[in-house]
Write a protein that holds these residues in place. Sequence first.
Motif, PDB file in Angstrom:
ATOM      1  N   LEU A 125     -13.042   0.346  -7.406  1.00  0.00           N
ATOM      2  CA  LEU A 125     -11.966  -0.603  -7.082  1.00  0.00           C
ATOM      3  C   LEU A 125     -12.473  -2.035  -6.866  1.00  0.00           C
ATOM      4  O   LEU A 125     -11.872  -2.980  -7.370  1.00  0.00           O
ATOM      5  CB  LEU A 125     -11.186  -0.103  -5.860  1.00  0.00           C
ATOM      6  CG  LEU A 125      -9.965  -0.935  -5.454  1.00  0.00           C
ATOM      7  CD1 LEU A 125      -8.916  -0.040  -4.820  1.00  0.00           C
ATOM      8  CD2 LEU A 125     -10.303  -2.048  -4.486  1.00  0.00           C
ATOM      9  N   ALA A 133      -4.884  -2.593  -1.635  1.00  0.00           N
ATOM     10  CA  ALA A 133      -5.288  -1.670  -2.707  1.00  0.00           C
ATOM     11  C   ALA A 133      -6.110  -0.513  -2.125  1.00  0.00           C
ATOM     12  O   ALA A 133      -5.864   0.656  -2.422  1.00  0.00           O
ATOM     13  CB  ALA A 133      -6.095  -2.429  -3.761  1.00  0.00           C
ATOM     14  N   LYS A 134      -7.094  -0.855  -1.270  1.00  0.00           N
ATOM     15  CA  LYS A 134      -7.913   0.202  -0.661  1.00  0.00           C
ATOM     16  C   LYS A 134      -7.071   1.079   0.261  1.00  0.00           C
ATOM     17  O   LYS A 134      -7.213   2.303   0.274  1.00  0.00           O
ATOM     18  CB  LYS A 134      -9.062  -0.414   0.141  1.00  0.00           C
ATOM     19  CG  LYS A 134     -10.190  -0.917  -0.730  1.00  0.00           C
ATOM     20  CD  LYS A 134     -11.454  -1.115   0.097  1.00  0.00           C
ATOM     21  CE  LYS A 134     -12.595  -1.506  -0.826  1.00  0.00           C
ATOM     22  NZ  LYS A 134     -13.863  -1.631  -0.131  1.00  0.00           N
ATOM     23  N   ASN A 182     -11.766  -1.406  -7.075  1.00  0.00           N
ATOM     24  CA  ASN A 182     -10.943  -0.713  -7.998  1.00  0.00           C
ATOM     25  C   ASN A 182     -10.901   0.729  -7.680  1.00  0.00           C
ATOM     26  O   ASN A 182     -11.860   1.432  -7.780  1.00  0.00           O
ATOM     27  CB  ASN A 182     -11.554  -0.796  -9.347  1.00  0.00           C
ATOM     28  CG  ASN A 182     -10.967   0.310 -10.133  1.00  0.00           C
ATOM     29  OD1 ASN A 182      -9.770   0.358 -10.300  1.00  0.00           O
ATOM     30  ND2 ASN A 182     -11.776   1.225 -10.584  1.00  0.00           N
ATOM     31  N   PRO A 183      -9.771   1.219  -7.359  1.00  0.00           N
ATOM     32  CA  PRO A 183      -9.656   2.623  -7.099  1.00  0.00           C
ATOM     33  C   PRO A 183      -9.232   3.193  -8.398  1.00  0.00           C
ATOM     34  O   PRO A 183      -8.687   2.493  -9.197  1.00  0.00           O
ATOM     35  CB  PRO A 183      -8.493   2.708  -6.176  1.00  0.00           C
ATOM     36  CG  PRO A 183      -7.742   1.484  -6.479  1.00  0.00           C
ATOM     37  CD  PRO A 183      -8.641   0.497  -7.113  1.00  0.00           C
ATOM     38  N   CYS A 215      -1.572  -4.119  -6.402  1.00  0.00           N
ATOM     39  CA  CYS A 215      -1.367  -4.471  -4.987  1.00  0.00           C
ATOM     40  C   CYS A 215      -1.648  -5.956  -4.763  1.00  0.00           C
ATOM     41  O   CYS A 215      -2.457  -6.561  -5.457  1.00  0.00           O
ATOM     42  CB  CYS A 215      -2.284  -3.647  -4.083  1.00  0.00           C
ATOM     43  SG  CYS A 215      -1.773  -1.935  -3.936  1.00  0.00           S
ATOM     44  N   SER A 265      -3.995   1.779   0.029  1.00  0.00           N
ATOM     45  CA  SER A 265      -3.147   2.693  -0.758  1.00  0.00           C
ATOM     46  C   SER A 265      -3.924   3.960  -1.116  1.00  0.00           C
ATOM     47  O   SER A 265      -3.383   5.060  -1.099  1.00  0.00           O
ATOM     48  CB  SER A 265      -2.626   2.009  -2.025  1.00  0.00           C
ATOM     49  OG  SER A 265      -3.657   1.825  -2.975  1.00  0.00           O
ATOM     50  N   LEU A 266      -5.226   3.801  -1.418  1.00  0.00           N
ATOM     51  CA  LEU A 266      -6.036   4.972  -1.762  1.00  0.00           C
ATOM     52  C   LEU A 266      -6.213   5.900  -0.566  1.00  0.00           C
ATOM     53  O   LEU A 266      -6.106   7.119  -0.688  1.00  0.00           O
ATOM     54  CB  LEU A 266      -7.413   4.513  -2.246  1.00  0.00           C
ATOM     55  CG  LEU A 266      -7.502   4.250  -3.734  1.00  0.00           C
ATOM     56  CD1 LEU A 266      -8.882   3.746  -4.099  1.00  0.00           C
ATOM     57  CD2 LEU A 266      -7.194   5.502  -4.517  1.00  0.00           C
ATOM     58  N   TYR A 285     -10.885  -5.007  -9.179  1.00  0.00           N
ATOM     59  CA  TYR A 285      -9.934  -5.886  -8.497  1.00  0.00           C
ATOM     60  C   TYR A 285     -10.368  -7.344  -8.563  1.00  0.00           C
ATOM     61  O   TYR A 285      -9.574  -8.236  -8.788  1.00  0.00           O
ATOM     62  CB  TYR A 285      -9.747  -5.433  -7.045  1.00  0.00           C
ATOM     63  CG  TYR A 285      -8.527  -6.028  -6.404  1.00  0.00           C
ATOM     64  CD1 TYR A 285      -7.329  -5.341  -6.376  1.00  0.00           C
ATOM     65  CD2 TYR A 285      -8.568  -7.304  -5.839  1.00  0.00           C
ATOM     66  CE1 TYR A 285      -6.202  -5.897  -5.796  1.00  0.00           C
ATOM     67  CE2 TYR A 285      -7.444  -7.866  -5.263  1.00  0.00           C
ATOM     68  CZ  TYR A 285      -6.264  -7.154  -5.242  1.00  0.00           C
ATOM     69  OH  TYR A 285      -5.146  -7.715  -4.685  1.00  0.00           O
ATOM     70  N   ALA A 343     -12.536   3.983  -4.044  1.00  0.00           N
ATOM     71  CA  ALA A 343     -12.218   2.781  -3.267  1.00  0.00           C
ATOM     72  C   ALA A 343     -13.429   1.882  -3.058  1.00  0.00           C
ATOM     73  O   ALA A 343     -13.301   0.661  -2.985  1.00  0.00           O
ATOM     74  CB  ALA A 343     -11.622   3.175  -1.916  1.00  0.00           C
ATOM     75  N   ALA A 384       0.791  -1.233   0.000  1.00  0.00           N
ATOM     76  CA  ALA A 384       0.000   0.000   0.000  1.00  0.00           C
ATOM     77  C   ALA A 384       0.826   1.286   0.000  1.00  0.00           C
ATOM     78  O   ALA A 384       0.516   2.219  -0.739  1.00  0.00           O
ATOM     79  CB  ALA A 384      -0.941  -0.012   1.211  1.00  0.00           C
ATOM     80  N   TYR A 430      -3.468   0.529  -8.295  1.00  0.00           N
ATOM     81  CA  TYR A 430      -4.144  -0.146  -7.182  1.00  0.00           C
ATOM     82  C   TYR A 430      -4.161  -1.618  -7.403  1.00  0.00           C
ATOM     83  O   TYR A 430      -3.990  -2.388  -6.492  1.00  0.00           O
ATOM     84  CB  TYR A 430      -5.638   0.137  -7.116  1.00  0.00           C
ATOM     85  CG  TYR A 430      -5.951   1.543  -7.272  1.00  0.00           C
ATOM     86  CD1 TYR A 430      -6.681   2.187  -6.301  1.00  0.00           C
ATOM     87  CD2 TYR A 430      -5.529   2.231  -8.380  1.00  0.00           C
ATOM     88  CE1 TYR A 430      -6.983   3.493  -6.449  1.00  0.00           C
ATOM     89  CE2 TYR A 430      -5.827   3.544  -8.506  1.00  0.00           C
ATOM     90  CZ  TYR A 430      -6.547   4.168  -7.542  1.00  0.00           C
ATOM     91  OH  TYR A 430      -6.830   5.451  -7.674  1.00  0.00           O
TER      92      TYR A 430
END
Length: 611
Positions: free
Chosen positions: A104, A276-277, A589-590, A270, A279-280, A108, A100, A54, A267
């Motif tokens: 995302l 992934a979330k 999916n961001p 990740c 990171s946003l 994802y 997010a 992230a 994202y």
Amino acid sequence: MGAPRAIGAFAVWDYVVFAGMLLISAVIGIYYAFAGGGQQTSTDFLMGGRRMTAVPVALSLTASFMSAVTVLGTPSEVYRFGAIFSIFAITYFLVVVLSAEVFLPVFYKLGITSTYEYLELRFNKCVRLCGTVLFIVQTILYTGIVIYAPALALNQVTGFDLWGVVVATGVVCTFYCTMGGLKAVIWTDVFQVGIMVAGFTSVIIKAALIQGGISTIINDASNGGRLNFWNFNPNPLQRHTFWTIIIGGTFTWTSIYGVNQSQVQRYISCKSRFQAKLSLYINLVGLWVILVCSVLCGLALYSRYHDCDPWTAKKVSAPDQLMPYLVLDILQDYPGLPGLFVACAYSGTLSTVSSSINALAAVTMEDLVKPRFPSLSEKSLSWISQGMSVLFGALCIGMAALASLMGALLQAALSIFGMLGGPLMGLFALGILVPFANSIGALGGLLAGFAVSLWVGIGAQLYPPLPERMMPLRLETYGCNSTYNGTNWMTTTEMPFSTSVSQVHNIERTPLMDNWYSLSYLYFSTVGTLVTLFVGMLISVSTGGRKQNIDCRFLLTKEDFLSNFDIFKKKKQVLGYKSHPVEDGGTDNPAFNHFELNGTDQSSKINGTRL
């Protein structure tokens, strides 16, 4: 304060600092070309092997969001129009949550590489191809400008060699993208974020010392009407109000963050959906830090020049030259610091350009090469991906050369970015949120949204809004020394974009120009998204969309939201990625955009016409 003393030019140490930034970026590319066995497969090259975590991804998202357009443009925006720009802090929060929690999860869980793969899975090949082509055109056009515009502004104020910088930037970006793939892009972005914050911080600290503290800067801003945070006028024709920034800004930035390949690709690289979330949300903090820095720089600009505006006094020829002018004014006694600021501006450019090149290579591979040559080996795909990076790097440098020849291109291109982003976001929202949407509705909606966006966007370019819509604040020159001749230390050529199309200003204004074409630039994307959604739903319903059976993986479901709480129940899952739909539950999916839709002021020399 009187006129500022003669502004210094670049010294040897400034060039050393700038060259050092380029060199370190290139070294990171070489490292990731060989680390861990190098780029063995196209997934390694384009997606970092889907093993990223992230924090570096979050910093990368922040870096690519900030191009040099942001570094040079946002402070001059605050200087001319006031600190209402800081309301974008709320917009960024809404954008991150939407990206997010809506986009995302769907991208994802499908394990895709190109966001446009989703359009074929949900609709058909034709819709996917339309999305891909729009993205490629918009990104090459935008990237050329991101390279050229700041080079021009810096060249005119610092004497920095224009084409040397343009070519060096393009070549270094292309080199590390081609050598190290997405991992190199992400880790150079992490390094470049550090440079950007250092550049901003050096300006803020020195300006505060010279002006007598942050309190003096705030007082000057307050006296000059710059602390205009709250304007609740609902009129959609006013350029920046609370509502245009919150509503229009959220649509504009979500089209970038939520569905733009350059952001989404990070994202979904990740190793888990949780990462992934995360990171946003970490990236949101980065966006706020950059926003605070750039607004403070704008207020420092005003405090320094509140009685002698360099733009009105013809010391600079366009608003985006104000920041480099301030830097050379206050930091000229510190060898290397002006170079650090230029490195800061160019770090923004490098991160934006590198993510664009990598995203263009990914989209071309997944959407154009793989479907036509399904038998290619992984090694061949990896080589082709690297070749694509070289090709798109060259195209972006070529586009920068083209940008230098065309008049009001900058504004036009930034507007096109908003105009294309809106209908594309509407298309993805149709697929993810509307179960009965079908391919006929999707194409019809996209074309309708695109037509309306182009109509309002091009109309606004040809017939810019009247100054009272822009609400620029007063700039004074009473403190300038009238006997002082600024031309003896600075040669300036008029910026090409300042020859905006508002020469047509003396024609009679029609109600269409004063209303529809005067719509705030932030609403261009909003209009495109809503028209695409509305027309797409109407056509889908009337062409039997309710009768189709849609796989629930292609839609946002209740389970996608509930799975946010899975982390409390069991060990964190690592999704197995495949090149196509994966069985697993919802993922997110961001999509953050590195694109400076904040081109907010890039060429607002004439009437502040914008994006």
